[in-house]
Design a protein around this motif. Structure first.
Motif, PDB file in Angstrom:
ATOM      1  N   ARG A 140      14.340  -3.748   6.425  1.00  0.00           N
ATOM      2  CA  ARG A 140      15.665  -3.397   6.901  1.00  0.00           C
ATOM      3  C   ARG A 140      16.452  -2.578   5.891  1.00  0.00           C
ATOM      4  O   ARG A 140      17.562  -2.183   6.164  1.00  0.00           O
ATOM      5  CB  ARG A 140      16.412  -4.659   7.290  1.00  0.00           C
ATOM      6  N   TYR A 141      15.897  -2.349   4.717  1.00  0.00           N
ATOM      7  CA  TYR A 141      16.614  -1.582   3.693  1.00  0.00           C
ATOM      8  C   TYR A 141      16.056  -0.170   3.493  1.00  0.00           C
ATOM      9  O   TYR A 141      16.532   0.553   2.643  1.00  0.00           O
ATOM     10  CB  TYR A 141      16.563  -2.323   2.355  1.00  0.00           C
ATOM     11  N   GLU A 142      15.042   0.203   4.260  1.00  0.00           N
ATOM     12  CA  GLU A 142      14.364   1.479   4.024  1.00  0.00           C
ATOM     13  C   GLU A 142      15.282   2.687   4.129  1.00  0.00           C
ATOM     14  O   GLU A 142      15.072   3.686   3.479  1.00  0.00           O
ATOM     15  CB  GLU A 142      13.189   1.664   4.993  1.00  0.00           C
ATOM     16  N   LYS A 143      16.307   2.612   4.963  1.00  0.00           N
ATOM     17  CA  LYS A 143      17.179   3.772   5.168  1.00  0.00           C
ATOM     18  C   LYS A 143      18.392   3.771   4.247  1.00  0.00           C
ATOM     19  O   LYS A 143      19.184   4.696   4.284  1.00  0.00           O
ATOM     20  CB  LYS A 143      17.615   3.815   6.625  1.00  0.00           C
ATOM     21  N   ARG A 144      18.521   2.771   3.412  1.00  0.00           N
ATOM     22  CA  ARG A 144      19.663   2.700   2.496  1.00  0.00           C
ATOM     23  C   ARG A 144      19.450   3.621   1.317  1.00  0.00           C
ATOM     24  O   ARG A 144      18.359   3.736   0.791  1.00  0.00           O
ATOM     25  CB  ARG A 144      19.855   1.272   1.984  1.00  0.00           C
ATOM     26  N   GLU A 145      20.499   4.272   0.893  1.00  0.00           N
ATOM     27  CA  GLU A 145      20.451   5.151  -0.271  1.00  0.00           C
ATOM     28  C   GLU A 145      20.822   4.410  -1.555  1.00  0.00           C
ATOM     29  O   GLU A 145      20.522   4.858  -2.648  1.00  0.00           O
ATOM     30  CB  GLU A 145      21.413   6.330  -0.077  1.00  0.00           C
ATOM     31  N   ASP A 146      21.498   3.260  -1.418  1.00  0.00           N
ATOM     32  CA  ASP A 146      22.036   2.567  -2.586  1.00  0.00           C
ATOM     33  C   ASP A 146      21.341   1.244  -2.903  1.00  0.00           C
ATOM     34  O   ASP A 146      21.763   0.525  -3.799  1.00  0.00           O
ATOM     35  CB  ASP A 146      23.528   2.305  -2.368  1.00  0.00           C
ATOM     36  N   PHE A 147      20.266   0.911  -2.183  1.00  0.00           N
ATOM     37  CA  PHE A 147      19.606  -0.374  -2.397  1.00  0.00           C
ATOM     38  C   PHE A 147      18.157  -0.261  -1.949  1.00  0.00           C
ATOM     39  O   PHE A 147      17.858   0.424  -0.981  1.00  0.00           O
ATOM     40  CB  PHE A 147      20.323  -1.464  -1.583  1.00  0.00           C
ATOM     41  N   ALA A 148      17.261  -0.939  -2.642  1.00  0.00           N
ATOM     42  CA  ALA A 148      15.847  -0.930  -2.267  1.00  0.00           C
ATOM     43  C   ALA A 148      15.201  -2.260  -2.619  1.00  0.00           C
ATOM     44  O   ALA A 148      15.587  -2.907  -3.586  1.00  0.00           O
ATOM     45  CB  ALA A 148      15.113   0.199  -2.983  1.00  0.00           C
ATOM     46  N   VAL A 149      14.238  -2.649  -1.821  1.00  0.00           N
ATOM     47  CA  VAL A 149      13.407  -3.817  -2.090  1.00  0.00           C
ATOM     48  C   VAL A 149      11.975  -3.307  -2.197  1.00  0.00           C
ATOM     49  O   VAL A 149      11.492  -2.632  -1.299  1.00  0.00           O
ATOM     50  CB  VAL A 149      13.516  -4.868  -0.967  1.00  0.00           C
ATOM     51  N   VAL A 150      11.317  -3.614  -3.322  1.00  0.00           N
ATOM     52  CA  VAL A 150       9.955  -3.136  -3.547  1.00  0.00           C
ATOM     53  C   VAL A 150       9.086  -4.321  -3.956  1.00  0.00           C
ATOM     54  O   VAL A 150       9.416  -5.053  -4.887  1.00  0.00           O
ATOM     55  CB  VAL A 150       9.915  -2.059  -4.659  1.00  0.00           C
ATOM     56  N   MET A 151       7.982  -4.507  -3.252  1.00  0.00           N
ATOM     57  CA  MET A 151       7.033  -5.568  -3.595  1.00  0.00           C
ATOM     58  C   MET A 151       6.323  -5.186  -4.888  1.00  0.00           C
ATOM     59  O   MET A 151       5.842  -4.065  -5.033  1.00  0.00           O
ATOM     60  CB  MET A 151       6.017  -5.727  -2.469  1.00  0.00           C
ATOM     61  N   GLN A 152       6.262  -6.119  -5.830  1.00  0.00           N
ATOM     62  CA  GLN A 152       5.575  -5.892  -7.103  1.00  0.00           C
ATOM     63  C   GLN A 152       4.325  -6.786  -7.109  1.00  0.00           C
ATOM     64  O   GLN A 152       4.404  -7.979  -7.353  1.00  0.00           O
ATOM     65  CB  GLN A 152       6.491  -6.237  -8.290  1.00  0.00           C
ATOM     66  N   PRO A 153       3.149  -6.215  -6.835  1.00  0.00           N
ATOM     67  CA  PRO A 153       1.938  -7.018  -6.603  1.00  0.00           C
ATOM     68  C   PRO A 153       1.119  -7.361  -7.842  1.00  0.00           C
ATOM     69  O   PRO A 153      -0.088  -7.559  -7.746  1.00  0.00           O
ATOM     70  CB  PRO A 153       1.136  -6.101  -5.675  1.00  0.00           C
ATOM     71  N   PHE A 154       1.729  -7.472  -9.020  1.00  0.00           N
ATOM     72  CA  PHE A 154       0.954  -7.653 -10.251  1.00  0.00           C
ATOM     73  C   PHE A 154       0.200  -8.971 -10.330  1.00  0.00           C
ATOM     74  O   PHE A 154      -0.679  -9.128 -11.161  1.00  0.00           O
ATOM     75  CB  PHE A 154       1.856  -7.491 -11.487  1.00  0.00           C
ATOM     76  N   LEU A 155       0.502  -9.930  -9.468  1.00  0.00           N
ATOM     77  CA  LEU A 155      -0.225 -11.209  -9.479  1.00  0.00           C
ATOM     78  C   LEU A 155      -1.239 -11.337  -8.345  1.00  0.00           C
ATOM     79  O   LEU A 155      -1.964 -12.321  -8.287  1.00  0.00           O
ATOM     80  CB  LEU A 155       0.773 -12.372  -9.367  1.00  0.00           C
ATOM     81  N   ARG A 156      -1.302 -10.361  -7.455  1.00  0.00           N
ATOM     82  CA  ARG A 156      -2.130 -10.475  -6.253  1.00  0.00           C
ATOM     83  C   ARG A 156      -3.593 -10.762  -6.568  1.00  0.00           C
ATOM     84  O   ARG A 156      -4.201 -11.642  -5.975  1.00  0.00           O
ATOM     85  CB  ARG A 156      -2.017  -9.210  -5.417  1.00  0.00           C
ATOM     86  N   ASN A 157      -4.196 -10.060  -7.485  1.00  0.00           N
ATOM     87  CA  ASN A 157      -5.612 -10.237  -7.809  1.00  0.00           C
ATOM     88  C   ASN A 157      -5.839 -10.772  -9.223  1.00  0.00           C
ATOM     89  O   ASN A 157      -6.893 -10.557  -9.806  1.00  0.00           O
ATOM     90  CB  ASN A 157      -6.355  -8.896  -7.646  1.00  0.00           C
ATOM     91  N   THR A 158      -4.856 -11.459  -9.750  1.00  0.00           N
ATOM     92  CA  THR A 158      -4.961 -11.990 -11.106  1.00  0.00           C
ATOM     93  C   THR A 158      -5.835 -13.231 -11.131  1.00  0.00           C
ATOM     94  O   THR A 158      -5.730 -14.096 -10.266  1.00  0.00           O
ATOM     95  CB  THR A 158      -3.568 -12.323 -11.661  1.00  0.00           C
ATOM     96  N   LEU A 159      -6.698 -13.299 -12.106  1.00  0.00           N
ATOM     97  CA  LEU A 159      -7.531 -14.480 -12.313  1.00  0.00           C
ATOM     98  C   LEU A 159      -6.973 -15.288 -13.471  1.00  0.00           C
ATOM     99  O   LEU A 159      -6.278 -14.758 -14.342  1.00  0.00           O
ATOM    100  CB  LEU A 159      -8.968 -14.067 -12.606  1.00  0.00           C
ATOM    101  N   LEU A 160      -7.299 -16.539 -13.521  1.00  0.00           N
ATOM    102  CA  LEU A 160      -6.874 -17.426 -14.594  1.00  0.00           C
ATOM    103  C   LEU A 160      -7.394 -16.902 -15.929  1.00  0.00           C
ATOM    104  O   LEU A 160      -8.577 -16.570 -16.037  1.00  0.00           O
ATOM    105  CB  LEU A 160      -7.433 -18.819 -14.327  1.00  0.00           C
ATOM    106  N   PRO A 161      -6.520 -16.787 -16.936  1.00  0.00           N
ATOM    107  CA  PRO A 161      -7.012 -16.310 -18.239  1.00  0.00           C
ATOM    108  C   PRO A 161      -7.957 -17.344 -18.863  1.00  0.00           C
ATOM    109  O   PRO A 161      -7.723 -18.543 -18.776  1.00  0.00           O
ATOM    110  CB  PRO A 161      -5.739 -16.150 -19.060  1.00  0.00           C
ATOM    111  N   LEU A 162      -9.012 -16.861 -19.475  1.00  0.00           N
ATOM    112  CA  LEU A 162     -10.017 -17.754 -20.073  1.00  0.00           C
ATOM    113  C   LEU A 162      -9.993 -17.642 -21.589  1.00  0.00           C
ATOM    114  O   LEU A 162      -9.695 -16.589 -22.147  1.00  0.00           O
ATOM    115  CB  LEU A 162     -11.406 -17.390 -19.547  1.00  0.00           C
TER     116      LEU A 162
END
Length: 127
Positions: free
Chosen positions: A1-23
Protein backbone atom coordinates in the motif's frame (compact mmCIF):
# COMPACT_ATOMS: atom_id res chain seq x y z
CA UNK A 1 0.00 0.00 0.00
CA UNK A 2 3.02 2.32 0.09
CA UNK A 3 4.35 1.75 -3.44
CA UNK A 4 2.93 5.01 -4.79
CA UNK A 5 4.15 7.19 -1.92
CA UNK A 6 7.00 9.57 -2.59
CA UNK A 7 7.82 10.19 1.08
CA UNK A 8 7.73 6.69 2.59
CA UNK A 9 8.80 3.17 1.64
CA UNK A 10 8.74 -0.32 3.10
CA UNK A 11 11.46 -2.67 1.85
CA UNK A 12 11.89 -6.32 2.84
CA UNK A 13 15.46 -7.01 3.98
CA UNK A 14 16.01 -10.77 3.40
CA UNK A 15 19.46 -11.18 5.02
CA UNK A 16 18.23 -14.01 7.28
CA UNK A 17 16.22 -15.96 4.68
CA UNK A 18 18.92 -18.53 3.83
CA UNK A 19 21.17 -18.12 6.85
CA UNK A 20 22.50 -21.26 8.49
CA UNK A 21 23.52 -21.61 12.11
CA UNK A 22 27.13 -20.47 12.57
CA UNK A 23 29.45 -23.36 13.42
CA UNK A 24 32.62 -23.43 15.53
CA UNK A 25 35.88 -25.15 14.57
CA UNK A 26 34.46 -28.52 15.72
CA UNK A 27 31.42 -28.27 13.43
CA UNK A 28 29.05 -27.64 16.34
CA UNK A 29 26.82 -24.56 16.70
CA UNK A 30 28.90 -21.56 17.74
CA UNK A 31 27.17 -20.49 20.94
CA UNK A 32 29.16 -17.24 21.13
CA UNK A 33 26.55 -15.76 18.77
CA UNK A 34 23.71 -16.51 21.21
CA UNK A 35 22.70 -15.38 24.69
CA UNK A 36 22.53 -17.75 27.66
CA UNK A 37 18.97 -18.76 26.72
CA UNK A 38 20.27 -20.00 23.30
CA UNK A 39 17.38 -18.18 21.62
CA UNK A 40 18.33 -14.51 21.54
CA UNK A 41 21.51 -13.19 20.00
CA UNK A 42 24.53 -12.16 22.08
CA UNK A 43 26.31 -8.84 21.48
CA UNK A 44 28.41 -10.63 18.85
CA UNK A 45 25.29 -12.01 17.16
CA UNK A 46 23.55 -8.62 17.18
CA UNK A 47 26.66 -7.03 15.68
CA UNK A 48 26.57 -9.55 12.82
CA UNK A 49 22.86 -8.97 12.26
CA UNK A 50 23.34 -5.19 12.30
CA UNK A 51 26.06 -5.42 9.63
CA UNK A 52 23.91 -7.72 7.48
CA UNK A 53 20.87 -5.42 7.83
CA UNK A 54 22.91 -2.31 6.97
CA UNK A 55 24.43 -4.02 3.94
CA UNK A 56 20.97 -5.17 2.80
CA UNK A 57 19.68 -1.60 2.93
CA UNK A 58 22.53 -0.53 0.62
CA UNK A 59 21.72 -3.23 -1.97
CA UNK A 60 19.12 -2.70 -4.72
CA UNK A 61 15.78 -4.50 -4.49
CA UNK A 62 16.14 -7.78 -6.36
CA UNK A 63 19.89 -8.00 -5.62
CA UNK A 64 19.82 -8.23 -1.83
CA UNK A 65 21.93 -10.86 -0.07
CA UNK A 66 19.69 -13.51 1.50
CA UNK A 67 22.19 -15.01 3.93
CA UNK A 68 24.70 -14.01 6.60
CA UNK A 69 28.08 -15.73 6.67
CA UNK A 70 28.96 -14.84 10.32
CA UNK A 71 32.58 -14.00 9.60
CA UNK A 72 32.73 -11.21 12.23
CA UNK A 73 34.74 -9.11 9.80
CA UNK A 74 33.99 -5.40 9.99
CA UNK A 75 35.62 -4.85 6.59
CA UNK A 76 32.51 -6.43 4.99
CA UNK A 77 30.52 -3.35 6.05
CA UNK A 78 29.30 -1.54 2.92
CA UNK A 79 29.23 2.24 2.61
CA UNK A 80 27.11 4.51 0.43
CA UNK A 81 29.01 5.93 -2.51
CA UNK A 82 28.81 9.31 -4.22
CA UNK A 83 27.00 7.76 -7.19
CA UNK A 84 24.15 6.34 -5.08
CA UNK A 85 24.23 7.87 -1.58
CA UNK A 86 20.88 6.46 -0.45
CA UNK A 87 19.12 3.43 0.98
CA UNK A 88 17.51 1.39 -1.78
CA UNK A 89 13.74 1.24 -2.21
CA UNK A 90 11.57 -0.31 -4.89
CA UNK A 91 11.46 3.01 -6.75
CA UNK A 92 15.17 3.87 -6.75
CA UNK A 93 16.15 0.26 -7.55
CA UNK A 94 14.82 0.68 -11.06
CA UNK A 95 11.44 -1.01 -10.61
CA UNK A 96 9.49 2.23 -10.80
CA UNK A 97 9.27 2.22 -14.59
CA UNK A 98 9.52 -1.51 -15.12
CA UNK A 99 6.84 -4.04 -15.90
CA UNK A 100 6.48 -4.87 -12.21
CA UNK A 101 2.79 -4.65 -11.38
CA UNK A 102 2.37 -2.42 -8.35
CA UNK A 103 -1.39 -2.20 -8.53
CA UNK A 104 -3.18 -3.09 -5.34
CA UNK A 105 -4.22 -6.72 -5.62
CA UNK A 106 -6.21 -6.88 -2.42
CA UNK A 107 -5.30 -8.49 0.86
CA UNK A 108 -5.01 -12.25 0.66
CA UNK A 109 -5.84 -12.69 4.36
CA UNK A 110 -8.27 -10.38 6.16
CA UNK A 111 -6.82 -8.67 9.24
CA UNK A 112 -9.42 -10.27 11.51
CA UNK A 113 -8.31 -13.77 10.44
CA UNK A 114 -4.86 -13.12 11.93
CA UNK A 115 -6.45 -12.09 15.24
CA UNK A 116 -8.72 -15.15 15.28
CA UNK A 117 -5.77 -17.44 14.50
CA UNK A 118 -3.66 -15.86 17.25
CA UNK A 119 -6.42 -16.25 19.85
CA UNK A 120 -7.07 -19.84 18.74
CA UNK A 121 -3.35 -20.59 19.00
CA UNK A 122 -3.17 -19.20 22.53
CA UNK A 123 -6.25 -21.18 23.56
CA UNK A 124 -4.95 -24.39 21.99
CA UNK A 125 -1.53 -23.87 23.59
CA UNK A 126 -3.05 -23.32 27.03
CA UNK A 127 -5.07 -26.54 26.78
Amino acid sequence: RYEKREDFAVVMQPFLRNTLLPLDSNGKPDLSFFAANCFHFSARGYAEMAIALWNNMLEPVGEKQTYNNFTHDRSKLKCPNTEKPFLYTLRNSGFRNSDLNLEKTGTSVPYWAVIVAAVAGVLAGSL
